[in-house]
Write an enzyme that holds these catalytic residues in place. Sequence first.
Site, PDB file in Angstrom:
ATOM      1  N   LYS A  55      -1.402  -9.437   2.805  1.00 36.75           N
ATOM      2  CA  LYS A  55      -0.688  -8.987   4.003  1.00 36.75           C
ATOM      3  C   LYS A  55      -1.568  -8.015   4.767  1.00 36.75           C
ATOM      4  CE  LYS A  55       3.061  -6.089   3.835  1.00 36.75           C
ATOM      5  NZ  LYS A  55       2.591  -4.886   4.581  1.00 36.75           N
ATOM      6  N   ASP A  87      -1.104  -6.132  -0.310  1.00 36.68           N
ATOM      7  CA  ASP A  87      -1.538  -5.502   0.942  1.00 36.68           C
ATOM      8  C   ASP A  87      -3.047  -5.300   0.967  1.00 36.68           C
ATOM      9  OD1 ASP A  87       0.545  -5.107   2.721  1.00 36.68           O
ATOM     10  OD2 ASP A  87       1.153  -3.194   1.847  1.00 36.68           O
ATOM     11  N   GLU A  95       8.938  -4.218  10.624  1.00 42.77           N
ATOM     12  CA  GLU A  95       9.340  -2.905  10.115  1.00 42.77           C
ATOM     13  C   GLU A  95       9.860  -2.011  11.231  1.00 42.77           C
ATOM     14  OE1 GLU A  95       6.611  -1.046   7.412  1.00 42.77           O
ATOM     15  OE2 GLU A  95       7.727   0.829   7.380  1.00 42.77           O
ATOM     16  N   ASP A 106       0.843  -1.203   0.000  1.00 46.70           N
ATOM     17  CA  ASP A 106       0.000   0.000   0.000  1.00 46.70           C
ATOM     18  C   ASP A 106       0.878   1.253   0.000  1.00 46.70           C
ATOM     19  OD1 ASP A 106       0.888  -0.130   2.592  1.00 46.70           O
ATOM     20  OD2 ASP A 106      -1.094  -0.081   3.521  1.00 46.70           O
ATOM     21  N   SER A 107       2.212   1.063  -0.028  1.00 49.42           N
ATOM     22  CA  SER A 107       3.121   2.187  -0.269  1.00 49.42           C
ATOM     23  C   SER A 107       2.878   2.756  -1.667  1.00 49.42           C
ATOM     24  CB  SER A 107       4.586   1.747  -0.116  1.00 49.42           C
ATOM     25  OG  SER A 107       4.825   0.536  -0.813  1.00 49.42           O
ATOM     26  N   GLU A 116      -1.666  -5.512   8.475  1.00 51.82           N
ATOM     27  CA  GLU A 116      -0.881  -4.915   9.564  1.00 51.82           C
ATOM     28  C   GLU A 116      -1.576  -5.140  10.896  1.00 51.82           C
ATOM     29  OE1 GLU A 116      -0.175  -0.767   8.811  1.00 51.82           O
ATOM     30  OE2 GLU A 116       0.853  -1.145   6.909  1.00 51.82           O
TER      31      GLU A 116
HETATM   32  O1  KIV Z   1       3.532  -1.122   1.657  1.00 50.43           O
HETATM   33  C1  KIV Z   1       4.717  -1.495   1.694  1.00 50.43           C
HETATM   34  O2  KIV Z   1       5.521  -1.212   0.803  1.00 50.43           O
HETATM   35  C2  KIV Z   1       5.151  -2.295   2.832  1.00 50.43           C
HETATM   36  C3  KIV Z   1       6.609  -2.577   2.950  1.00 50.43           C
HETATM   37  C4  KIV Z   1       7.320  -1.371   3.413  1.00 50.43           C
HETATM   38  C5  KIV Z   1       6.890  -3.741   3.801  1.00 50.43           C
HETATM   39  O3  KIV Z   1       4.361  -2.690   3.622  1.00 50.43           O
END
Ligand code: KIV
Length: 271
Positions: free
Chosen positions: A120, A90, A189, A51-52, A122
Amino acid sequence: MSVHNEIKRVTTHTLQELKRKGEKIACLTSYDYSMAKIVDAAGVELILVGDSASNVMAGYETTLPITLDNMIYHAQAVVKGVKRALVVVDLPFGSYQGNSEEALRSAIRIMKESGGHAVKLEGGIEIKESIERILSAGIPVMGHLGLTPQSIYKFGTYAVRAKEDEEAEQLMANAKMLDEVGCFGMVLEKIPAILAKKVTESVNIPTIGIGAGNGCDGQILVVHDMLGINNDFSPRFLRRYADLHAIMTEAVINYTKDVKSSDFPSTKESY
Ligand code: KIV
């Protein structure tokens, strides 16, 4: 093509095996077809559609605004470019925190509509029920502990997490929970290297670190950061392997010059 030339896909079992053998796991993010094709062919084992994307693709300050539809769009493109790596997607903010039914529905949408191989999420104990429900549908789940950017407004800062004993113990308990419920791996992280190593030695599943030192089973970076496409983000944990910002800028300057001087296109570049 003979059977022997076929590319063997990385699975969650492959990652488990790499941890068992003590071979480090290389992971990077990707958000589009062309980048994913390069990243996959270069040999990483895991590609995260993170989600980056909210930051590096959409230009938002945090990861909170990106939607489930946006994530599915990015993941569809990445999946098309990948022949070998495991593609993890994510679950974005707001798509799983409500309850476990919402979490499962979001995870199913990702799997069905994008073709990704895993999701994934969080968090720790507070999302245990959601993780179990997603796992019960046969969807592989990766955890994410330590600095969890979707909670940035709770933390108030992107500083290192779990430096104090109480938070470190809580993180260790959450890591063991992720292992016990059946996650196939977890991202750690921005936590102290010594804690990440302890977690790695205490769980059976691979730990993938970002700003978590060298004791993890693998490492991940945001691809735009490690390629230097972003030139305004320089945390201590980041190693830049290229300065694409400079290379791309120079190329665009030269192109603009050539267009303005009528040097481009030449006769050879015309029909
Ligand atoms: O969204 C992302 O890129 C991440 C990584 C930094 C692990 O969760």
